[in-house]
Every structure is written in C-alpha cells, then in structure tokens.
Design a protein around this motif. Structure first.
Motif, PDB file in Angstrom:
ATOM      1  N   CYS A  60      10.243 -10.310  -0.039  1.00  0.00           N
ATOM      2  CA  CYS A  60       9.483  -9.878   1.352  1.00  0.00           C
ATOM      3  C   CYS A  60      10.029 -10.709   2.069  1.00  0.00           C
ATOM      4  O   CYS A  60      10.487 -12.236   2.337  1.00  0.00           O
ATOM      5  CB  CYS A  60       7.756  -9.990   1.058  1.00  0.00           C
ATOM      6  SG  CYS A  60       7.780 -11.387   0.257  1.00  0.00           S
ATOM      7  N   GLU A  64       4.885 -13.986   4.643  1.00  0.00           N
ATOM      8  CA  GLU A  64       4.117 -12.645   3.602  1.00  0.00           C
ATOM      9  C   GLU A  64       3.728 -13.151   3.379  1.00  0.00           C
ATOM     10  O   GLU A  64       3.339 -12.654   2.015  1.00  0.00           O
ATOM     11  CB  GLU A  64       5.069 -12.013   4.048  1.00  0.00           C
ATOM     12  CG  GLU A  64       5.713 -10.900   5.081  1.00  0.00           C
ATOM     13  CD  GLU A  64       5.736  -9.714   4.892  1.00  0.00           C
ATOM     14  OE1 GLU A  64       5.937  -7.905   5.429  1.00  0.00           O
ATOM     15  OE2 GLU A  64       7.036  -9.611   4.073  1.00  0.00           O
ATOM     16  N   HIS A 163      -2.184   4.835  -0.034  1.00  0.00           N
ATOM     17  CA  HIS A 163      -1.499   4.649   1.470  1.00  0.00           C
ATOM     18  C   HIS A 163      -2.000   6.182   2.276  1.00  0.00           C
ATOM     19  O   HIS A 163      -2.419   6.672   4.123  1.00  0.00           O
ATOM     20  CB  HIS A 163      -0.527   4.890   1.661  1.00  0.00           C
ATOM     21  CG  HIS A 163      -0.336   3.878   1.419  1.00  0.00           C
ATOM     22  ND1 HIS A 163       0.918   2.457   2.517  1.00  0.00           N
ATOM     23  CD2 HIS A 163      -0.571   2.447   1.478  1.00  0.00           C
ATOM     24  CE1 HIS A 163       1.283   1.188   2.742  1.00  0.00           C
ATOM     25  NE2 HIS A 163      -0.065   0.841   1.804  1.00  0.00           N
ATOM     26  N   LEU A 168      -5.347   0.711   2.110  1.00  0.00           N
ATOM     27  CA  LEU A 168      -4.636  -0.550   1.838  1.00  0.00           C
ATOM     28  C   LEU A 168      -4.195  -1.016   0.748  1.00  0.00           C
ATOM     29  O   LEU A 168      -5.624   0.223   0.003  1.00  0.00           O
ATOM     30  CB  LEU A 168      -4.756  -1.891   2.192  1.00  0.00           C
ATOM     31  CG  LEU A 168      -5.155  -2.114   3.973  1.00  0.00           C
ATOM     32  CD1 LEU A 168      -5.794  -3.251   4.090  1.00  0.00           C
ATOM     33  CD2 LEU A 168      -3.435  -1.357   4.500  1.00  0.00           C
ATOM     34  N   HIS A 170      -3.632  -3.572  -3.107  1.00  0.00           N
ATOM     35  CA  HIS A 170      -3.316  -4.308  -3.644  1.00  0.00           C
ATOM     36  C   HIS A 170      -3.402  -4.381  -5.581  1.00  0.00           C
ATOM     37  O   HIS A 170      -4.429  -3.725  -5.529  1.00  0.00           O
ATOM     38  CB  HIS A 170      -4.604  -5.390  -3.075  1.00  0.00           C
ATOM     39  CG  HIS A 170      -4.945  -6.358  -4.434  1.00  0.00           C
ATOM     40  ND1 HIS A 170      -6.115  -6.144  -5.120  1.00  0.00           N
ATOM     41  CD2 HIS A 170      -3.839  -7.978  -4.272  1.00  0.00           C
ATOM     42  CE1 HIS A 170      -6.127  -7.594  -6.191  1.00  0.00           C
ATOM     43  NE2 HIS A 170      -4.551  -8.441  -5.620  1.00  0.00           N
ATOM     44  N   ASP A 192       4.786   0.096  -0.730  1.00  0.00           N
ATOM     45  CA  ASP A 192       3.751   1.265  -0.937  1.00  0.00           C
ATOM     46  C   ASP A 192       2.730  -0.145  -0.959  1.00  0.00           C
ATOM     47  O   ASP A 192       1.151   0.526  -0.742  1.00  0.00           O
ATOM     48  CB  ASP A 192       3.258   2.059  -1.250  1.00  0.00           C
ATOM     49  CG  ASP A 192       3.717   3.249  -0.492  1.00  0.00           C
ATOM     50  OD1 ASP A 192       4.617   3.316   0.565  1.00  0.00           O
ATOM     51  OD2 ASP A 192       4.273   3.881  -0.772  1.00  0.00           O
ATOM     52  N   ASP A 194       0.487  -3.576   0.416  1.00  0.00           N
ATOM     53  CA  ASP A 194       0.052  -4.152   0.727  1.00  0.00           C
ATOM     54  C   ASP A 194       0.039  -6.085   0.476  1.00  0.00           C
ATOM     55  O   ASP A 194      -0.113  -6.365   1.195  1.00  0.00           O
ATOM     56  CB  ASP A 194      -1.022  -3.598   1.936  1.00  0.00           C
ATOM     57  CG  ASP A 194      -0.715  -2.098   2.591  1.00  0.00           C
ATOM     58  OD1 ASP A 194       0.099  -2.037   3.310  1.00  0.00           O
ATOM     59  OD2 ASP A 194      -1.193  -1.106   1.606  1.00  0.00           O
ATOM     60  N   ARG A 215       1.886  -8.376   3.485  1.00  0.00           N
ATOM     61  CA  ARG A 215       2.148  -7.489   4.098  1.00  0.00           C
ATOM     62  C   ARG A 215       2.123  -7.407   6.048  1.00  0.00           C
ATOM     63  O   ARG A 215       0.518  -7.841   5.986  1.00  0.00           O
ATOM     64  CB  ARG A 215       2.027  -5.533   3.328  1.00  0.00           C
ATOM     65  CG  ARG A 215       3.159  -4.999   4.587  1.00  0.00           C
ATOM     66  CD  ARG A 215       3.538  -3.607   4.464  1.00  0.00           C
ATOM     67  NE  ARG A 215       3.829  -3.555   2.870  1.00  0.00           N
ATOM     68  CZ  ARG A 215       4.852  -3.845   2.227  1.00  0.00           C
ATOM     69  NH1 ARG A 215       6.393  -3.288   2.833  1.00  0.00           N
ATOM     70  NH2 ARG A 215       5.199  -3.178   0.973  1.00  0.00           N
ATOM     71  N   VAL A 218      -1.556  -6.683   8.185  1.00  0.00           N
ATOM     72  CA  VAL A 218      -2.428  -6.623   7.382  1.00  0.00           C
ATOM     73  C   VAL A 218      -2.885  -7.755   7.520  1.00  0.00           C
ATOM     74  O   VAL A 218      -3.187  -8.837   7.622  1.00  0.00           O
ATOM     75  CB  VAL A 218      -2.192  -6.377   5.869  1.00  0.00           C
ATOM     76  CG1 VAL A 218      -3.647  -6.554   5.221  1.00  0.00           C
ATOM     77  CG2 VAL A 218      -1.828  -5.533   5.504  1.00  0.00           C
TER      78      VAL A 218
END
Length: 393
Positions: A60, A64, A163, A168, A170, A192, A194, A215, A218
């Motif tokens: 990432c 983030e 999604h 969202l 987690h 997918d 977040d 992400r 968000v």
C-alpha cells in the motif's frame, strides 16, 4: 529445565534484529519526531522509513499506514472511526474481544449490529453475509485468521460481497500478520479491504505498537483529540522506538514469507498435531478441514480440564494456552469454540498450541514426550473418563 514456548499467538519473542534496530532510539536518538531540530528530524526519518517498510509488507501507500498502540486500538479505531448512529455493522460471533466489545459499545450509540454465525469448521459463509446486508450497512468487520483456532476466512470473497453491497470492509489481521501474504493493492488478494489491523507483538516486534491500514479516501474520525500526528487520524507523540521495531519486523516478515519458513513451520505444526492425535485417544482438532495459519492447532482432550492440563504442562516446562490470552482466567468456555458448536465440556477441554519461527523440531519432539503423560495423569483423576472406559468395556 529448558522451557518450550508454544504460545506465540499470545505474544511472540522480540527478535534480536528488531531489538538492535530499536536500541539507538531509547538512548542516543531520543528526539521527538515532531520537532524541527536535528534530533527531531532524525526521529522523523526513522518513523518514515518504518512506515515505508510496513507499506511494502501490505503493498500500500505509506500515507495509508497509521501507527497505533496495538491491535486493540487499531480495531477500535476502525469501528468507531467509521460508524455513526443509524449505521449498520456486520461482524461475526468469533471475533477477538477488541471487536466484539467495541461492537457491543456501539449499540449503545445507536449503531445496529449483526453477529454472523460460523460453520462447525469456524468459517463464515459468504451467503450468510450476503443475507445480512442492509441498505444502511456501513461496515463489515471479519477477522482474517482466528486467534484461537488459526482458521483463515475467505476474506477476498467476503470483502467483495461487502463492497458490492456498498459497505466498507475491515479485517482484524493481527493473527495473519507475518504468517500470510497481505496484499491490499488494486490487484492483490485483499484489494477490497478498506481497513486492516496489525499488532507488533504478534510479528516479533515489541508490545505497545500497532498499525491500522486505512485505504485512501476512507474518512476516519479520530478516537482521541490532540495534535495532528498520523495525518490527524491518531494524535499523540510517536512511539519512535516501537515504530522502528515494527518497521524492522515488517521487513523480516516479508523476507520470511518469501522463504521456506512458512512450509517449515507448517510441517512442525503438523508433526505436533499428528503426534498428539496418534498417541492420545479421544482427541481432535478444532477447525479441522478448514485452512489454518501455519503455526496454530487447537486440540480438545476429552475428560480433561484445559486449565489443569496447561498448569501441568507448565510445571513440566511447556508453555501453551487454553485460548485467547486476553481472556485468561475466564470461567466461561471459549466463545469461539462454542460458536463452532462445541459443548461446554469439550470447549473447556481444548488447548491451543501456537508455534513461533524460533520453534525447533527438537522442541516439538520434547513436547510430544510430555503431553501424553500429563493427559493420562489427569484422566486418571477424572470420573467421566473412568465412566466412559467402563461403558466401552
């Protein structure tokens, strides 16, 4: 007595390489990472380097990555930072209490919560998540790997369903960190996801440091209020030494995952598991048939109280656990095992063995020499065992 440690899911040892990376930031380089002088800038550079190391582990952007005090704070920040009164949260009945208790608290704040059941193997069925989605479902929170059984959830499918429903997603990845690849990039397995929680002391870094991946785009409301640290998502003077340790552990984890390490650890776990099952009658694996992380097995020993067994093994030099360390001393049986359909007696007869990267073949063999005798002794004291033997005869 040479002690054997098989409770890595409770905490891992601090690797020497991690400690050496941290050492200068306790003594020589003690600056505040928010200060503009040289000492402060040196600390800031170390924090930035660690953030980049964690970002590479997760695939990432460094921006983030949010540093927290540990997995519990990361889980709480993900839930409280996203949900508002009138929102709907979906989670599961087998989550760590950092999520379960946060979810229970959110109900008093006007958040509707649905707890999904699991199969006897400890898996969340995608169809169950799909059926639970509502127009106001804001967040789905499902752990990646269970801390008690090691069972791995089909996170890619579950996050995709969330999604598609406009929610969202987690995942509490505390027990997956350092054991499974974590790729949240656009083409990764976790594309997918977040929000994702990690804890330092589960990946051979120190206690008191964690990460929440958030992400980009968000919106996350901070739980605390103070300075503008962590891009205003988590105020408070940075734990520079801890962050440096987490960064180093992330680098070592990335290297280990690309090596033969996971396969070797799986072989050790299987050697222990099969040795126990072959030597001791009326035993079984909780979560058998499901994919599990490489280091974990949760085994029931009928006619034995887990607490008595772990004390007996501890006296012989073997450290294991009856379940989550956070619930040590609890009188109720494991909520994870009861959610999987185990009766109270069998749940109370279950022991978790969680190996570390430092576990050796010799230690596994030593454990296999200790466990059968300890179980046999405790069963000799068990009236239910003698009744069962008499019935069989």
């Amino acid at each position: 007595m040479n002690r054997i440690y098989m409770d890595a899911n409770a905490t891992t040892p601090l690797l020497p390489e991690v400690f050496e990376a941290m050492r200068p930031f306790f003594l020589e380089h003690y600056g505040n990472a928010s200060s503009i002088h040289q000492q402060g800038q040196h600390a800031r550079a170390a924090v930035d380097h660690a953030r980049e190391s964690v970002a590479r582990l997760l695939h990432c952007r460094p921006s983030e990555v949010v540093f927290t005090s540990g997995g519990t704070e990361s889980d709480n920040l993900a839930l409280f930072g996203v949900l508002s009164p009138g929102d709907h949260l979906i989670t599961t009945s087998i989550e760590h209490h950092a999520v379960l208790h946060a979810a229970e608290s959110l109900t008093s704040r006007g958040v509707e919560v649905t707890f999904l059941p699991v199969t006897p193997a400890g898996l969340v069925e995608p169809a169950a998540l799909l059926a639970a989605l509502q127009p106001n479902t804001r967040l789905v929170s499902i752990m990646y790997a269970n801390n008690e059984t090691g069972v791995i959830q089909p996170i890619d499918a579950l996050a995709g369903i969330a999604h598609a429903g406009g929610a969202l997603f987690h995942t509490d990845a505390v027990q997956a960190g350092g054991k499974l690849p974590l790729d949240v990039s656009a083409h990764g397995f976790l594309k997918d996801v977040d929000l994702l929680s990690l804890s330092g002391h589960k990946i051979y870094a120190p206690k008191g440091i964690g990460v929440l991946y958030v992400r980009r785009n968000v919106r996350l409301a901070p739980m605390f209020h103070g300075g503008s640290h962590e891009r205003q998502r988590r105020p408070g003077t940075e734990n520079v030494a801890g962050i440096v340790g987490f960064g180093k552990a992330a680098e070592l984890s990335a290297e280990w995952l690309k090596s033969e390490g996971p396969a070797h650890l799986t072989a050790l776990r299987d050697r222990l598991e099969q040795g126990i099952l072959s030597q001791i009658e009326e035993t079984g694996v909780n979560g058998a048939g499901a994919q599990r992380v490489s280091n974990t097995t949760n085994i029931y020993f009928d006619h034995v109280e887990a607490e008595a067994l772990l004390i007996a093994l501890d006296l012989k030099g073997l450290s294991v656990s009856g379940g989550s360390a956070c619930q040590s001393g609890a009188t109720e049986p494991s909520h994870v095992l009861t959610a999987m359909g185990l009766g109270a007696a069998r749940a109370r007869a279950s022991i978790r063995f969680s190996l570390s990267k430092l576990t050796t073949e010799e230690e596994v063999d030593q454990a296999l020499a200790l466990i059968p005798a300890a179980v046999a002794h405790l069963r000799e004291l068990s009236p239910t065992y003698h009744k069962n033997v008499a019935t069989l005869v």
